[in-house]
Design a protein around this motif. Structure first.
Motif, PDB file in Angstrom:
ATOM      1  N   PRO A 158      40.035   8.380  21.587  1.00  0.00           N
ATOM      2  CA  PRO A 158      38.734   7.766  21.758  1.00  0.00           C
ATOM      3  C   PRO A 158      38.388   7.507  23.170  1.00  0.00           C
ATOM      4  O   PRO A 158      39.226   7.491  24.210  1.00  0.00           O
ATOM      5  CB  PRO A 158      38.772   6.417  21.038  1.00  0.00           C
ATOM      6  CG  PRO A 158      40.480   6.115  21.414  1.00  0.00           C
ATOM      7  CD  PRO A 158      40.915   7.491  21.550  1.00  0.00           C
ATOM      8  N   ALA A 159      37.141   7.072  23.483  1.00  0.00           N
ATOM      9  CA  ALA A 159      36.361   6.916  24.797  1.00  0.00           C
ATOM     10  C   ALA A 159      37.109   5.636  25.369  1.00  0.00           C
ATOM     11  O   ALA A 159      37.232   4.422  24.661  1.00  0.00           O
ATOM     12  CB  ALA A 159      34.928   6.563  24.818  1.00  0.00           C
ATOM     13  N   SER A 160      38.029   5.425  26.539  1.00  0.00           N
ATOM     14  CA  SER A 160      38.383   4.563  27.079  1.00  0.00           C
ATOM     15  C   SER A 160      38.806   4.553  28.271  1.00  0.00           C
ATOM     16  O   SER A 160      38.397   5.677  28.923  1.00  0.00           O
ATOM     17  CB  SER A 160      40.082   4.315  26.209  1.00  0.00           C
ATOM     18  OG  SER A 160      40.549   5.444  25.980  1.00  0.00           O
ATOM     19  N   VAL A 161      39.440   3.704  29.225  1.00  0.00           N
ATOM     20  CA  VAL A 161      39.504   3.778  30.549  1.00  0.00           C
ATOM     21  C   VAL A 161      41.094   3.095  30.786  1.00  0.00           C
ATOM     22  O   VAL A 161      41.466   2.201  30.186  1.00  0.00           O
ATOM     23  CB  VAL A 161      38.719   2.867  31.411  1.00  0.00           C
ATOM     24  CG1 VAL A 161      39.076   2.685  32.834  1.00  0.00           C
ATOM     25  CG2 VAL A 161      37.244   3.424  31.143  1.00  0.00           C
ATOM     26  N   HIS A 162      41.691   3.697  31.823  1.00  0.00           N
ATOM     27  CA  HIS A 162      43.140   3.095  31.935  1.00  0.00           C
ATOM     28  C   HIS A 162      43.380   2.758  33.508  1.00  0.00           C
ATOM     29  O   HIS A 162      42.678   3.496  34.318  1.00  0.00           O
ATOM     30  CB  HIS A 162      44.459   3.841  31.179  1.00  0.00           C
ATOM     31  CG  HIS A 162      44.762   5.047  32.212  1.00  0.00           C
ATOM     32  ND1 HIS A 162      45.550   5.907  31.509  1.00  0.00           N
ATOM     33  CD2 HIS A 162      44.973   4.875  33.622  1.00  0.00           C
ATOM     34  CE1 HIS A 162      46.049   6.726  32.611  1.00  0.00           C
ATOM     35  NE2 HIS A 162      45.528   6.304  33.884  1.00  0.00           N
ATOM     36  N   ILE A 163      44.285   1.773  33.777  1.00  0.00           N
ATOM     37  CA  ILE A 163      44.566   1.667  35.375  1.00  0.00           C
ATOM     38  C   ILE A 163      46.406   1.736  35.372  1.00  0.00           C
ATOM     39  O   ILE A 163      46.895   1.582  34.261  1.00  0.00           O
ATOM     40  CB  ILE A 163      44.433   0.373  35.811  1.00  0.00           C
ATOM     41  CG1 ILE A 163      44.910   0.191  37.182  1.00  0.00           C
ATOM     42  CG2 ILE A 163      44.881  -0.898  35.132  1.00  0.00           C
ATOM     43  CD1 ILE A 163      44.369  -1.056  37.808  1.00  0.00           C
ATOM     44  N   CYS A 164      46.827   2.811  36.182  1.00  0.00           N
ATOM     45  CA  CYS A 164      48.125   2.917  36.170  1.00  0.00           C
ATOM     46  C   CYS A 164      48.657   2.070  37.352  1.00  0.00           C
ATOM     47  O   CYS A 164      48.036   2.285  38.584  1.00  0.00           O
ATOM     48  CB  CYS A 164      48.537   4.191  36.392  1.00  0.00           C
ATOM     49  SG  CYS A 164      50.237   4.919  36.733  1.00  0.00           S
ATOM     50  N   VAL A 165      49.262   1.051  37.227  1.00  0.00           N
ATOM     51  CA  VAL A 165      49.948   0.021  38.152  1.00  0.00           C
ATOM     52  C   VAL A 165      50.850   0.632  39.233  1.00  0.00           C
ATOM     53  O   VAL A 165      51.820   1.347  38.543  1.00  0.00           O
ATOM     54  CB  VAL A 165      50.656  -1.208  37.541  1.00  0.00           C
ATOM     55  CG1 VAL A 165      51.032  -2.008  38.653  1.00  0.00           C
ATOM     56  CG2 VAL A 165      49.551  -1.723  36.721  1.00  0.00           C
ATOM     57  N   THR A 166      50.569   0.578  40.232  1.00  0.00           N
ATOM     58  CA  THR A 166      51.684   0.971  41.316  1.00  0.00           C
ATOM     59  C   THR A 166      52.228  -0.091  42.301  1.00  0.00           C
ATOM     60  O   THR A 166      51.570  -1.202  42.155  1.00  0.00           O
ATOM     61  CB  THR A 166      51.078   2.186  42.209  1.00  0.00           C
ATOM     62  OG1 THR A 166      50.142   1.700  42.795  1.00  0.00           O
ATOM     63  CG2 THR A 166      50.424   3.145  41.304  1.00  0.00           C
TER      64      THR A 166
END
Length: 583
Positions: free
Chosen positions: A521-529
């Motif tokens: 589904p439509a979504s957004v993510h952040i990948c933590v570094t």
């Protein structure tokens, strides 16, 4: 020029072109997917032209095989058994084909065929071409700097080193602030000045080295062997036979693992029509690998709430042609770890391979386990795991362009190698896709792992896991957005039932953040570094404020939302064409 060449070639060229055209016609006619249509056409022709009461072709063939000749009878039995087995195999595949066919895939297939037909219709063809031209121009504007200086041909004379480096320095200075401040999801995983300097120095020392020539650069071979060994010892689960090779990145590691399982299955099990079964959330690298290698990929739906695949459901998709189950720890879109322990049991009982895509988690999950985080089993300690892909250029903090693919045994790994003993140029062998490779990247990778050490990785993992926990909690506490599943590592994905989530991504982008937009589904993510850690408070603040703005304007459509909305409403064919304008 072409006309004059054609005239000078004369009748010989015309005859060659005719033969080529006939060959193309025959090739198209004998394509496997068109043979049933040809058979039907022949049947219709026979029905219309043969006299009433004439025997069918099938009867004539059967009579021929039933003749007195013993050889013909044996041949007839062989053909009959082969046809019967092939028919049974096709029938057994029908349930899987039905299960793996979704309404979206049907819509995509029908829509793509309609668009393909429209492209041949005058008027419609020009209209479609104009629309794609506009999309290409918009995409170019969004990705490339306006008014940039471009080099389309070689300069007449070489440019001085000072001018070259000055231009490159300007480019670097214009781009560095965004990633240095930690406002980018993923992409730059370490970014510390000292760490970058170390890798640059290592790269400089071995900038002309090539692992294809170990006699000239034995040190590079040692770097690679030690990188593989260090990675394997983190993940082997006490299995001393685990081994591997280095590749150029996660996609090539996945490609090599898939190729290895294909060759293993062919040579040991005789499988000629291989299949790979993977959750729908699997990285697109497995789609690419199967496309390149001619393998059928079976995608298994995941739970819409947990975003995990159900092992019992996945098991139903396995067939006698399944060579490998694909799993992730974690998967890229939502940061969810697949139920690898259960999948391991299925792989063992079915007698197929199990690949674990650990490109993101390879240098985080082992240290998170040591720190006491509740990480489920995912590596070679599980008996069904036969291969793993681990990116050293992500959380191994090495320069881009290195990854490791691991195998349970050297006997399995040997199927990855390409060997050619009869080449006039000498004995030829390569472990991966490339021939020549940049040894400088292997040297920089080795330097990164050794410089970090176990203590450095434990400290880095602590910061990443704690930052991920804080962002995850902030999403859960923010009105208007919801977590996608229950991620436990470096990724936090979120969606919304109250407004277009891509509007939130666009608003955050205007504030300087570069997140990853997802679909289905439509979504957004952040990948933590490591770069995200000091920027955590700012991100949480901007996330809450931008979410409130979206709630106040739920019907507003930003640019990113419009692009993804258009893509989701179009069949796959036109979207493929749109994506191919990227370069």
């Amino acid at each position: 020029e072409r006309a004059s060449e054609r005239a000078s070639d004369g009748p010989e060229r015309d005859a060659g072109e005719k033969r080529g055209a006939m060959g193309q016609i025959l090739a198209r006619m004998t394509r496997a997917d068109r043979l049933p249509l040809i058979a039907l056409a022949l049947a219709v022709y026979r029905a219309r032209s043969a006299p009433r009461g004439a025997p069918s072709l099938l009867v004539l063939v059967a009579d021929a095989f039933a003749a007195k000749s013993g050889l013909l009878r044996v041949l007839g039995d062989v053909v009959g058994i082969y046809v019967a087995v092939a028919l049974v195999r096709r029938v057994l595949r029908v349930p899987n084909a039905i299960r793996s066919t979704s309404l979206k895939s049907l819509k995509d297939d029908i829509g793509s065929r309609v668009v393909k037909v429209l492209k041949q219709v005058p008027g419609a063809r020009e209209k479609i071409a104009d629309e794609f031209q506009k999309m290409e121009e918009d995409l170019e504007k969004s990705l490339k700097q306006p008014g940039r200086e471009q080099n389309h041909t070689l300069p007449t004379e070489g440019v001085s080193h000072e001018i070259i480096l000055s231009k490159m320095q300007n480019m670097y200075d214009n781009e560095k602030s965004k990633w240095q401040e930690g406002w980018v999801s993923g992409a730059v995983y370490h970014g510390g000045e000292d760490h970058i300097q170390l890798q640059n120095e290592a790269f400089k020392l071995f900038s002309i080295s090539n692992p294809l020539h170990p006699d000239v650069w034995p040190s590079v071979m040692q770097f690679e062997a030690e990188v593989i060994s260090m990675t394997a010892n983190m993940l082997n689960g006490g299995i001393s036979t685990v081994c591997g090779t280095m590749t150029s990145g996660g996609t090539e590691s996945i490609l090599m693992a898939t190729k290895t399982h294909r060759q293993w299955a062919y040579e040991t099990l005789g499988i000629t029509e291989p299949e790979v079964v993977a959750p729908q959330t699997a990285h697109a690298g497995i789609d690419k690998a199967c496309d390149i290698l001619g393998i059928k990929l079976i995608s298994v739906p995941v739970d819409p709430i947990t975003f995990q695949v159900n092992p019992k459901v996945l098991k139903k998709y396995l067939t006698s042609d399944t060579i490998m189950i694909y799993s992730s720890a974690p998967q890229y879109p939502h940061g969810i770890i697949d139920p690898i322990e259960e999948l391991s049991k299925i792989a063992v009982s079915h007698g197929c391979g199990l690949h674990v895509d650990c490109c993101l988690g390879g240098f985080v999950l082992p240290f998170a386990q040591k720190l006491g985080y509740p990480i489920p089993k995912f590596n070679f300690e599980l008996p069904g795991v036969t291969s793993m892909s681990v990116d050293t250029h992500k959380y191994g903090y090495a320069s881009k362009g290195t990854s490791v693919v691991l195998y349970r045994t050297p006997d399995l790994r040997k199927h990855q190698y390409f060997t050619y003993p009869n080449w006039p140029g000498g004995l030829y062998v390569t472990p991966s896709t490339a021939g020549s490779r940049p040894g400088a990247l292997s040297a920089a990778c080795w330097a990164s792992l050794v410089a970090m050490g176990e203590k450095g990785f434990l400290e880095a993992t602590t910061g990443i896991m704690e930052t991920q926990r804080r962002i995850k909690q902030a999403v859960a506490d923010t009105d208007g957005i919801d977590l996608c599943g229950d991620p436990i590592a470096m990724i936090v994905a979120f969606q919304s039932k109250r407004f277009n989530i891509y509007n939130l991504a666009d608003r955050l982008h205007k504030r300087g953040w570069s997140l990853n937009s997802l679909q289905n589904p439509a979504s957004v993510h952040i990948c933590v570094t490591l770069r995200t850690v000091p920027a955590c408070d700012r991100f949480i603040k901007d996330l809450r404020e931008c979410t409130a703005e979206c709630l106040a304007n739920p019907d507003e459509i930003e640019k990113g939302a419009a692009v993804y909305g258009m893509a989701s409403s179009m069949p796959a064919g036109p979207v493929h064409d749109m994506l191919r304008t990227y370069t």
